[in-house]
Design a protein around this motif. Structure first.
Motif, PDB file in Angstrom:
ATOM      1  N   LEU A   1      30.393  49.968  58.004  1.00 45.62           N
ATOM      2  CA  LEU A   1      31.377  48.893  58.428  1.00 45.62           C
ATOM      3  C   LEU A   1      30.870  47.701  57.668  1.00 45.62           C
ATOM      4  O   LEU A   1      32.167  47.053  57.135  1.00 45.62           O
ATOM      5  N   ILE A   2      29.919  47.187  57.754  1.00 43.95           N
ATOM      6  CA  ILE A   2      29.644  45.773  57.486  1.00 43.95           C
ATOM      7  C   ILE A   2      29.824  45.786  55.571  1.00 43.95           C
ATOM      8  O   ILE A   2      30.319  44.826  55.273  1.00 43.95           O
ATOM      9  N   VAL A   3      29.057  46.770  55.060  1.00 39.23           N
ATOM     10  CA  VAL A   3      29.087  46.823  53.460  1.00 39.23           C
ATOM     11  C   VAL A   3      30.553  46.847  53.208  1.00 39.23           C
ATOM     12  O   VAL A   3      30.938  46.504  52.120  1.00 39.23           O
ATOM     13  N   GLY A   4      31.247  47.717  54.045  1.00 40.84           N
ATOM     14  CA  GLY A   4      32.688  48.048  53.416  1.00 40.84           C
ATOM     15  C   GLY A   4      33.298  46.929  53.472  1.00 40.84           C
ATOM     16  O   GLY A   4      34.368  46.427  52.297  1.00 40.84           O
ATOM     17  N   PHE A   5      33.192  45.860  54.503  1.00 45.71           N
ATOM     18  CA  PHE A   5      34.010  44.570  54.368  1.00 45.71           C
ATOM     19  C   PHE A   5      33.718  43.773  53.307  1.00 45.71           C
ATOM     20  O   PHE A   5      34.325  42.976  52.830  1.00 45.71           O
ATOM     21  N   ILE A   6      32.261  43.606  53.088  1.00 48.28           N
ATOM     22  CA  ILE A   6      31.877  42.931  51.965  1.00 48.28           C
ATOM     23  C   ILE A   6      32.619  43.410  50.679  1.00 48.28           C
ATOM     24  O   ILE A   6      32.890  42.579  50.056  1.00 48.28           O
ATOM     25  N   GLY A   7      32.382  44.739  50.314  1.00 48.12           N
ATOM     26  CA  GLY A   7      32.952  45.074  49.126  1.00 48.12           C
ATOM     27  C   GLY A   7      34.437  44.705  49.077  1.00 48.12           C
ATOM     28  O   GLY A   7      34.969  44.694  47.960  1.00 48.12           O
ATOM     29  N   MET A   8      35.284  44.991  50.264  1.00 49.16           N
ATOM     30  CA  MET A   8      36.586  44.507  50.177  1.00 49.16           C
ATOM     31  C   MET A   8      36.639  42.972  49.762  1.00 49.16           C
ATOM     32  O   MET A   8      37.607  42.684  49.002  1.00 49.16           O
ATOM     33  N   PHE A   9      36.206  42.297  50.477  1.00 47.18           N
ATOM     34  CA  PHE A   9      36.217  40.703  50.272  1.00 47.18           C
ATOM     35  C   PHE A   9      35.890  40.494  48.668  1.00 47.18           C
ATOM     36  O   PHE A   9      36.724  39.788  48.225  1.00 47.18           O
ATOM     37  N   LEU A  10      34.790  41.152  48.159  1.00 47.33           N
ATOM     38  CA  LEU A  10      34.505  40.764  46.510  1.00 47.33           C
ATOM     39  C   LEU A  10      35.617  41.389  45.794  1.00 47.33           C
ATOM     40  O   LEU A  10      36.052  40.615  44.824  1.00 47.33           O
ATOM     41  N   ALA A  11      35.951  42.510  45.805  1.00 53.45           N
ATOM     42  CA  ALA A  11      37.118  43.154  45.008  1.00 53.45           C
ATOM     43  C   ALA A  11      38.437  42.151  45.106  1.00 53.45           C
ATOM     44  O   ALA A  11      38.852  41.954  43.834  1.00 53.45           O
ATOM     45  N   LEU A  12      38.794  42.058  46.299  1.00 55.47           N
ATOM     46  CA  LEU A  12      40.242  41.295  46.508  1.00 55.47           C
ATOM     47  C   LEU A  12      40.053  39.706  45.992  1.00 55.47           C
ATOM     48  O   LEU A  12      41.049  39.183  45.436  1.00 55.47           O
ATOM     49  N   THR A  13      38.669  39.231  46.078  1.00 56.77           N
ATOM     50  CA  THR A  13      38.718  37.950  45.612  1.00 56.77           C
ATOM     51  C   THR A  13      38.813  37.760  44.109  1.00 56.77           C
ATOM     52  O   THR A  13      39.283  36.908  43.684  1.00 56.77           O
ATOM     53  N   VAL A  14      37.911  38.861  43.325  1.00 56.02           N
ATOM     54  CA  VAL A  14      38.149  38.821  41.881  1.00 56.02           C
ATOM     55  C   VAL A  14      39.482  38.994  41.378  1.00 56.02           C
ATOM     56  O   VAL A  14      40.012  38.482  40.462  1.00 56.02           O
ATOM     57  N   LEU A  15      40.234  39.808  42.278  1.00 55.88           N
ATOM     58  CA  LEU A  15      41.616  40.068  41.840  1.00 55.88           C
ATOM     59  C   LEU A  15      42.364  39.093  41.965  1.00 55.88           C
ATOM     60  O   LEU A  15      43.343  38.687  41.433  1.00 55.88           O
ATOM     61  N   ALA A  16      42.285  38.292  43.123  1.00 56.62           N
ATOM     62  CA  ALA A  16      43.101  37.130  43.547  1.00 56.62           C
ATOM     63  C   ALA A  16      42.832  35.961  42.377  1.00 56.62           C
ATOM     64  O   ALA A  16      43.901  35.321  42.043  1.00 56.62           O
ATOM     65  N   LEU A  17      41.738  35.978  41.841  1.00 58.38           N
ATOM     66  CA  LEU A  17      41.527  35.035  40.967  1.00 58.38           C
ATOM     67  C   LEU A  17      41.918  35.171  39.446  1.00 58.38           C
ATOM     68  O   LEU A  17      41.935  34.168  38.637  1.00 58.38           O
ATOM     69  N   TRP A  18      41.979  36.583  39.085  1.00 58.43           N
ATOM     70  CA  TRP A  18      42.272  36.941  37.923  1.00 58.43           C
ATOM     71  C   TRP A  18      43.882  37.023  37.586  1.00 58.43           C
ATOM     72  O   TRP A  18      44.585  37.856  38.394  1.00 58.43           O
ATOM     73  N   GLN A  19      44.144  36.166  37.081  1.00 59.24           N
ATOM     74  CA  GLN A  19      45.896  35.998  36.815  1.00 59.24           C
ATOM     75  C   GLN A  19      46.349  37.058  35.826  1.00 59.24           C
ATOM     76  O   GLN A  19      47.843  37.189  36.402  1.00 59.24           O
ATOM     77  N   SER A  20      45.705  37.524  35.211  1.00 62.26           N
ATOM     78  CA  SER A  20      46.539  38.692  34.292  1.00 62.26           C
ATOM     79  C   SER A  20      45.524  39.962  33.898  1.00 62.26           C
ATOM     80  O   SER A  20      45.006  40.113  32.978  1.00 62.26           O
TER      81      SER A  20
END
Length: 452
Positions: free
Chosen positions: A316-335
């Motif tokens: 559960l904990i590792v799953g949320f950490i992975g979601m956070f990292l992947a979505l953060t990179v996607l939110a910062l990557w404009q194109s």
């Protein structure tokens, strides 16, 4: 002690019967994933054909999820009152009837109503299948069996895009045929489920010990006498769940499940819509969606194989950490382009499905006593659907007004909160009997006590 009453059932090795219950319960989850995701395939077509507004597009996506909210609350309580088997069969009738009616909808409102009614049955199956399987599964294999339900949901969702590609020549009628196929499959599962006996744990909790003995004897367990009075009910199930000491587990199960679905449904029910922003190819959109869905299936398979080895809490904990990292990179990557979008969304779904996306079906079935187990599953499912509704109903409007990248920060925030809840409250339950867990988290064995 109450925990000894089902020691024979808990110590039983995995049998063909266990596999049968798992497969037929998982079949319901497959249909959940399939029927929920069909709307993602239908949306690009019906939005153009029926000239839908952003709000109506969101309403169509959310309609089945809203139905699941109602269905989980209502049928969860009925499952605790009337039994697992009755509801195990009745809810599949809804799968068949409402999927067929939805297939012939002539406008957005007809489809919306049919999807809502279908959602009632989908929400019911979450509470019924998880409770029944948990009460039959051996303690040391329970996590693996339960998480396979979640994995099968993702397989059902992925198969939607496989059928979409195969049926692409049908054009505008593709999604209608897909709904009919779902109804046919549900009819087959309904026929096969009729052979599953009632849960002996539920029978014993109702004071129907002789029937519980008969079920266990039929499964090969001997020397057990569960004859005795029904466990006393001091409170309504809702008061029990919302009072100490169970309130802590109620908040935990509802909280992390809510945060997971807020992100997950927002991504998966709009995957083709999101990908269309970076490609004009319909085939490319569905292939990309299928790749993301298959990565999600891989994540679920990882979780299934680890849940009884490393435990529920680390996943559960590792799953949320992975979601956070992947979505953060996607939110910062404009194109990011199509490949980048597929990769990062796939990684987010991979981590989601390997952790919160499968243990959400395990924890509510383990930490709550038999008398309120299905009600607790229903409450957790219902609260999680609120997150799913937020993630689907307003997503098109938010994307149009603020852009995809700003909306992604909503999902990043949900991952952070989900991680905080998991880190603070997630217990470790692997390998322990349901009666032992019930005693620990309810503070009493009263709801499980049976005569011997």
């Amino acid at each position: 002690m109450a925990r000894d009453a089902f020691s024979a059932l808990d110590s039983t090795q995995l049998t063909p019967f266990h596999r049968k219950v798992m497969v037929l319960s998982a079949a319901g989850m497959f249909l959940d994933g399939y029927d929920i995701t069909v709307i993602a395939v239908a949306l690009p077509t019906v939005t153009k054909q029926w000239h839908l507004s952003s709000f109506m597009t969101g309403a169509l996506s959310a309609s089945a999820v809203i139905g699941m909210f109602v269905g989980a609350l209502v049928f969860g309580r009925l499952t605790d009152r009337l039994g697992r088997k009755k509801m195990y069969l009745v809810n599949l009738i809804g799968f068949v009837v409402f999927a067929l009616i939805a297939a012939f909808a002539q406008n957005a409102w007809e489809l919306l109503v049919c999807r809502f009614l279908l959602g009632l049955a989908l929400g019911a199956d979450y509470t019924i299948s998880t409770s029944l399987l948990a009460e039959y599964a051996p303690a040391k294999r329970r996590g693996s069996l339960m998480t396979r339900l979640g994995a099968t949901w993702f397989i059902g969702a992925a198969s939607t895009y496989v059928f979409a590609l195969l049926l692409l020549p049908l054009g505008h009628n593709m999604w209608r045929v897909m709904l009919v196929l779902g109804a046919v499959f549900a009819l087959i599962v309904l026929w096969m489920r009729r052979t599953i006996p009632e849960s002996p744990r539920w029978l014993a909790a109702q004071g129907r010990g002789e029937e519980a003995n008969a079920v266990l004897t039929g499964l090969g367990d001997t020397g057990i006498d569960l004859t005795g009075p029904a466990a006393p009910e001091h409170n309504s199930p809702w008061r029990t769940l919302l009072s100490m000491p169970l309130l802590r587990m109620t908040f935990f199960c509802c909280g992390f499940w809510f945060m997971y679905t807020l992100s997950y449904y927002g991504i998966t029910l709009y995957t083709p819509t999101i990908l269309k922003q970076v490609t004009s190819s319909t085939t490319g959109t569905y292939v990309g969606s299928l790749i993301i869905a298959l990565i999600g299936v891989a994540g679920a398979v990882i979780g299934v194989n680890l849940v009884d080895r490393v435990g529920r809490r680390p996943l559960l904990i590792v799953g949320f950490i992975g979601m956070f990292l992947a979505l953060t990179v996607l939110a910062l990557w404009q194109s990011p382009g199509l490949a980048g979008l597929v990769l990062l969304l796939g990684l987010a779904v991979l981590f989601a499905n390997s952790g919160p996306g499968i243990v959400n079906l395990v924890y509510p079935s383990e930490v709550f006593p038999t008398a309120v187990r299905a009600t607790a599953n229903g409450l957790g499912t219902a609260v999680s659907r609120v997150g799913a509704i937020i993630g689907t109903l307003w997503l098109p409007t938010l994307i149009n007004s603020s852009g995809l990248h700003r909306v992604l920060w909503l999902f990043v925030g949900a991952s952070i909160i989900g991680l905080a809840i998991a880190a603070a409250l997630a217990p470790e339950t692997k390998g322990r009997s349901l009666e032992e867990l019930s005693e620990e988290y309810s503070g009493s064995a009263a709801t499980e006590t049976v005569g011997r």
